[in-house]
Structure formats: C-alpha cells, structure tokens
Design an enzyme around this catalytic site. Structure first.
Site, mmCIF file in Angstrom:
data_model
loop_
_atom_site.group_PDB
_atom_site.id
_atom_site.type_symbol
_atom_site.label_atom_id
_atom_site.label_comp_id
_atom_site.label_asym_id
_atom_site.label_seq_id
_atom_site.Cartn_x
_atom_site.Cartn_y
_atom_site.Cartn_z
ATOM 1 N N VAL A 11 0.817 -1.208 0.000
ATOM 2 C CA VAL A 11 0.000 0.000 0.000
ATOM 3 C C VAL A 11 0.856 1.267 0.000
ATOM 4 O O VAL A 11 0.590 2.213 -0.741
ATOM 5 C CB VAL A 11 -0.978 0.014 1.195
ATOM 6 C CG1 VAL A 11 -1.751 1.324 1.229
ATOM 7 C CG2 VAL A 11 -1.932 -1.161 1.095
ATOM 8 N N ALA A 30 -5.769 19.100 -5.724
ATOM 9 C CA ALA A 30 -5.375 19.466 -4.355
ATOM 10 C C ALA A 30 -5.090 20.962 -4.243
ATOM 11 O O ALA A 30 -5.108 21.516 -3.152
ATOM 12 C CB ALA A 30 -4.139 18.673 -3.947
ATOM 13 N N GLU A 123 -10.246 6.305 4.591
ATOM 14 C CA GLU A 123 -11.139 5.718 3.588
ATOM 15 C C GLU A 123 -10.727 4.297 3.211
ATOM 16 O O GLU A 123 -11.557 3.400 3.070
ATOM 17 C CB GLU A 123 -11.147 6.592 2.321
ATOM 18 C CG GLU A 123 -11.971 6.070 1.158
ATOM 19 C CD GLU A 123 -13.449 6.002 1.474
ATOM 20 O OE1 GLU A 123 -14.057 7.047 1.703
ATOM 21 O OE2 GLU A 123 -14.020 4.883 1.514
ATOM 22 N N LYS A 199 -13.513 -3.940 10.127
ATOM 23 C CA LYS A 199 -14.178 -3.030 9.189
ATOM 24 C C LYS A 199 -15.627 -2.767 9.612
ATOM 25 O O LYS A 199 -16.118 -1.640 9.512
ATOM 26 C CB LYS A 199 -14.114 -3.622 7.784
ATOM 27 C CG LYS A 199 -12.661 -3.726 7.277
ATOM 28 C CD LYS A 199 -12.545 -4.623 6.058
ATOM 29 C CE LYS A 199 -11.119 -4.713 5.539
ATOM 30 N NZ LYS A 199 -10.961 -5.774 4.515
ATOM 31 N N GLY A 297 -5.425 -4.528 -2.951
ATOM 32 C CA GLY A 297 -4.570 -4.294 -4.108
ATOM 33 C C GLY A 297 -3.850 -2.974 -3.970
ATOM 34 O O GLY A 297 -4.344 -2.046 -3.338
#
Lengths: 402, 402
Positions: A11, A30, A123, A199, A297
């Site tokens: 990640v 941004a 998130e 979760k 992933g």
C-alpha cells in the site's frame, strides 16, 4: 506540500506510485503539488521510487516542519499507533488504510486530531479502493442512517464464490485460493472473520458515533461452511456471503457482528463475487444504496489513500464536525440473541415433521441421509441456539434480511 | 441559513420534507440550521409544509438578502434556466436535480458560479439518490478516469427487467409498467433514451471537462428490443440493459452514447434490476467501482439535493477547482462507427454458414424460423451497419465490453 510515508509495502509503495502516475491531475485537484519527502521502512528501498527518500526514523520526519502529513501504511497497532499518535500530537494530519488501528484506537486518535485541528482520515480501511466512508459521511449526510452492511473481505468472498460455483468444500477451496495468491499462507485473520470485524466496527463507529470494541463483536468466519450449506442455500434461492454489519435495532441498540449469511439471489450483494467488496447503506431518505469495487490491491487502495490526502491538502476536511466517535463503553451494543432471525438449519436424526414441531414457522429444503434441512422463520436467536445445542445439528446460518 | 425552493412537485416537496424530518442531524453537519424561507410554485400549497412560504415570484426571493441558496426543482430549461442564472448572477448558490438544464446549460452556469464564487451542484441529476457525481469528483480524484457508464433510467430498466423475467414483448410490458405507475402516460423521454442521454452527457462533462451536447449524442431507446433479442442474449449468458456511457477511447476522443447493450451475467451491472440505477466508473488507480441505488423518488432524490445543500452551507464546496467544464464545440467527440464492437445480430433468410462468411469472427446462437442469430466479434460498427442495411436484419445490439 510535503508528505511522508511510513511503511513501504504494497500500500505504501502503491500510494507513492499512483501519486507519481497522476501527479498533474492530483496537483490540480489538491491546489498544489504533493511530494513524498520521506519514506520510513527498514527494508531496502533500492530500485523503488523511494530510493533517495529514506528517513532515519519517525523523529526525522516529525522534526521537519515542511512535512505536514503522514501516510501510515505499516499496519497493526504497535509502532503504527505510536507514529500516528505522535504525528497528530505534532499537529500533522494522518491518512491510513490501517483498519486494526482505526477500529481499536480510532476514538482516541480522532480526539487528538480534533484538538490539534489536524486531519485523520482512513477511507482505505474499509473496502479498500471502493469509496465507502466518504459517501457515508458526506454524500449521505442528509440521512439518518440505520444500517451499513457489506462483503468486507475479499479472500473469504473468493472462497465462498468458488464454493458456490464449483460445489467444492471449504478446505480444498482455501488451498486453491492459497495456491493462486488470493489467500495468505496464514489465512486466519481472513477466514475467521477478524479482518471483516474490524471493518464492521469502523462502519458502526462512523454511523452511530460510539466506539465499538472489536473484541466485543460476535464474529464468525467461514471455516464451518460446508458444500451442503451452499447446496441447501441454493435450493431456496440464496447465496452464502460473509457479512459484516452495523445496524440500529428498533430498541435503539447497535447490533454489530460478522457472520456468514444467506442472501436472496435478487439481493444487490448476492452476486458480488470473487475478491470484490461491497457495502450497502440504508438511510431514511435515500433507502438502500450500495458501493462496489476492489477491497484490496496496491493501486485501488492507493486511490482511497490519496483521495483522503487530497481532501486534507485542499483544506476543510470532514473531520471537523463530521467524522468522530467517542468511547463510552459497550452499553450501546445489542446482543444478537435478543432478536428474531430467519435461519438455515440442518439437523441429523429428525424428519421435517419433527423439525416443524420445534419451529412453528419453517420451510423444508431436504430430508436426506438422515438429515433434515429447513429454513426457519422468525425465531429468537437465543432460543434457536438453545434448541439446536441439544440436537445433532450443523451450525445454523442466518438470513440477511435487508 | 435561509434557502428557497422553486418548484414544489415531487422533488421540491420531498426536499422540504426530508429537511424537516432530519432537521437536527442536517444542522449539525451543515454547521447551522437550514430553513426554507420561500417556495415558488403556482399551484396551491395548502396542506403542505410550504403553506405559509409562498413567494410572489423569483424577484421576491432574489430581493431578500437572507436567502443564500436556491433549490431549483422546476425541471426543463425555460423558467428554470432563467431563475438559476439570475440566482447565480446575484451571487447565490444553486442546487438542482434538473438533468436537462445541467446537460444543456451546465458549462455556462458553472462559469457564472465560478465568477460569482457561488456553488452550483447537481448530484441528483444523475441516478437520483445514488451518490455518483460526488464520488466521481471527490472520492476518486486521485485517478485518471476514462469511463463512466450506467443504467441511468429506472423506467426502461423496469421494462427490460420484466422482459427478461417474463419473456414478454416490449409493448405489453410498457403497458403494464404504465398501469403500475413505473412509466408515464407519455413515456417518450424514457423509452427513447432522451433522459438517459442527458445523464450520460453530464457524466461525460464531469469526467472529461468539455461540454457534450445532448443533440450530438447517438441515442437509441429500447422500443425496438424484442422478446427474441432477450432470448438470444440469454442463450449467450447476457442480459440486455439500456446503457449510457462516456468513454475516452484509445485515440483520445470521447465516445458518449446511449444504447441497449448486452451485459454478461457476471458483469456488476447485469443484475441491477427493476427501477434501480447503477453507475460504474473506471480509473487508472481504483479499477472498476460501481454505485447502486434508487434513481428517482421524492426522498431519495431529496437526499442527493440536500447533500449538495449541506456541502455549500458548510463551505468549501467542490465547484472551486474541481467541478467545471467548458463548451469547446464537438471536436472532442468520437463517432461510434469508427470503432470495433461485438454485437448480437439476427438475420432472416440466411443460415449460419452464410453469416460466418460475412463476419469472420462469430458464434452461432440459433438458426430457426428462417433466421440466424449470432454473436459477431471485433467488427467495425460502420461496416456492420453497412452490411446489415442490405439484409433483412433486426437492429443489432452491441455488447458492453467493460
């Protein structure tokens, strides 16, 4: 805007790579360029985009006033917790995909973030790349939400999908999933439901504003699901999925749990297959909505991490007044045994007539090999457990009824 | 914060009712109480929550400095366009579910909003209550998005679902849908694809930043879909759906269109049934994600309208630097006939051997009643049209290939 990444595994590195890949788009959204100034990871970084970016320790990062945001992608609690806490206390914002950290320490970390006027967003901790927490906390904020439920773990969903498609048993399907890289060598956290539990807790925290302790959440994995369960479910038009849910019951208590569940094939999550995740939410305005996508992933998870990073860099992130929960103990939690459910039961040494005497409202599925399979309706779960404990019965499987 | 609602039909009134229903939650999230001060609608308001709120005209609303935001729920262009433009020019923000207005006039209205530093948001214009535009423009903003496609019209999805489930023809299913209230007395805008086209254009505008004129978008409805098409599709494992899509092709052009399409039953949108809507998006980080929910109805649509209202009231809405597109003509638009597709063809007076001579790469579905049905692969669409125009062929149906 300079940021640091702690943990340069799948990640952490994916986040860096997606940031480089979409650099201009991200800068435009941004409002300024986002640049990784440090990467903190003990492993060799040669040949990666972080080759020149190694930090000597968290101290170096926190001593650099240019760094305003930390992406924590180490995982677990331990050092991840220490680094995140230190970063927030220094007034820096933090983005993390670390579900264990958020589920266990979210209330405390959010409180620090609020006090320091820093962002703390996560998130990617639920459903990986699929936008879920942002839609819940912003797109649906005109609603009173009373349910979030989902297929929250890709490994178990892959295994259950193959069991349905191939009529195979759990053990052989797990081995095949391991061979293909969809399950880890030690798959415990997935197949026992621990990962999904974290979760589900985050969903409960976010919807209902109170910390839900993962250790207090009834969590069943999929290890006891058999080919016979899958077959019986199919005969009544259902698939079996591992469902994590957070639901406000009619009595106001919060039921949070992870269990295998029967979903009618018409249900919007019944055909969410393979490693895909999905989360459905119910609100008093919107009704049912569902979010579907990849739960893991490198780049999908990076998409969610960077979505939070951009929100913080842009300013006005949702922490202020929107995302936050407090730890008030467990008094708000419901006990699943206090409520009625529908369930698939399989009982040996009994014909359907005998099963029908035990449960008034039930429907036969089969009588074969000395076993009766039936769907039982509107039975108190505590009662059901008691009755079955005295019989030669397979573990019952509840029906997901929303 | 005082707002006004222009148009007090299903959506306008639903917005008012959901605001009253969830008043405290909404105030907490917006940071202040949101109150409807005026309702503008010529029809009687007695017995509604707007009984005391009638405005004499748009002038009264725009003359009141207390009113900072207009919800436009009149529909169409005409007065809706005039009111929205006047409100934005006065520096007020506008939220609307009006897809025709946004599809036709969005570029101009967004430019005015930007100039006046006002908000102009329209989440409810695509897929009703389902969060789609917000997730696309914020949750996925770390991605380069190259596709948005969806089931964008509930009426046609209801009809196609019934045709699949009951093997019925189009006309009789439409009449049944009208009887049940799922289709209007004049269903033209739905069944001819006009409504879906506007939504596809908004998706194209948002993803690619250039105005896509609905009049230039190839739009097929479902009126020519027959029970035989549904049956043939089923035999090759597909459902037929009306798909609106906006896609960046390999040559950089934007293909925007609305057509019936075959979806493999494993596809995430193939089992989106009845009046539900779904939109899938593809990004270079996240891969495929899908958003699913109700595309219409008073409270679902109100959920989306109020989501935008809260965003604007809270401050820092996405218009600045995120949402906007410019009208640069049609040079960016692709012609669907320039690309290869897979398609279902049904040709009378030809056996499969003859069909195979016309199309190298094809697969038989049936030869019956003097007709051959086949799936044709990798054929240029312009070529396909030319070939079929010389034959006794039913309209071909493309396969949705993502």
């Amino acid at each position: 805007m300079k940021i640091a990444i702690a943990g340069y595994g799948v990640v952490g590195r994916g986040t860096h790579e997606l940031l480089l890949m979409n650099r201009d788009k991200i800068a435009a959204r941004a409002g300024e360029e986002i640049e990784v100034k440090y990467v903190l990871d003990p492993k060799p970084l040669e040949g990666t985009p972080a080759e020149q970016l190694r930090a000597s320790g968290i101290e170096e990062i926190l001593a650099d006033p240019e760094v305003k945001l930390l992406v924590e992608a180490i995982g677990g609690v331990g050092p991840a917790y220490e680094y995140v806490k230190a970063a927030l206390e220094s007034g820096r914002s933090v983005v993390t995909p670390n579900k264990q950290l958020v589920a266990e320490k979210g209330a405390e970390l959010l409180a620090i973030a609020r006090e320091k006027n820093a962002g703390f967003l996560f998130e990617a901790s639920v459903a990986g790349g699929t936008p879920v927490l942002h839609p819940i906390s912003q797109c649906l904020w005109a609603n009173d939400l009373d349910l979030a439920a989902g297929i929250l773990n890709g490994t178990t969903n892959y295994i259950l999908t193959k069991m349905v498609q191939e009529g195979a048993g759990f053990e052989e399907t797990l081995r095949e999933a391991q061979r293909l890289g969809y399950a880890e060598a030690d798959p415990t956290a997935d197949i026992e439901g621990t990962d999904a539990c974290r979760k589900a807790c985050i969903l409960a925290d976010l919807l209902f504003g109170k910390h839900t302790d993962p250790n207090k959440v009834f969590t069943q994995g999929i290890t006891r699901i058999t080919a016979a369960d899958v077959e019986a479910a199919g005969l009544v038009g259902c698939n079996i999925k591992l469902i994590g849910q957070a639901r406000r019951m009619a009595d106001g208590k919060i039921l949070c749990m992870v269990t295998p569940a029967l979903l009618r094939k018409e249900h919007c999550m019944a055909e969410v297959n393979d490693v895909f995740n999905a989360v459905m939410v119910h609100g008093n305005g919107v009704g049912d909505v569902m979010f579907y996508g990849r739960g893991a992933g490198d780049l999908p998870t990076a998409s969610a991490v960077l979505s939070d990073v951009i929100e913080i860099v842009r300013g006005g992130c949702r922490n202020a007044g929107i995302i936050g929960w407090t730890d008030e103990g467990d008094a708000h939690l419901a006990d699943r045994r206090d409520y009625d459910i529908h369930a698939l039961v399989r009982i040996k040494g009994m014909d359907f007539a005998a099963v029908e005497k035990l449960f008034k409202d039930c429907e036969p599925i089969w009588e074969k090999d000395g076993e009766t399979a039936a769907l039982v309706y509107n039975v108190n779960e505590g009662e059901l457990e008691k009755i079955l404990s005295g019989l030669d019965a397979a573990p019952y499987i509840r029906m997901f009824d929303c």
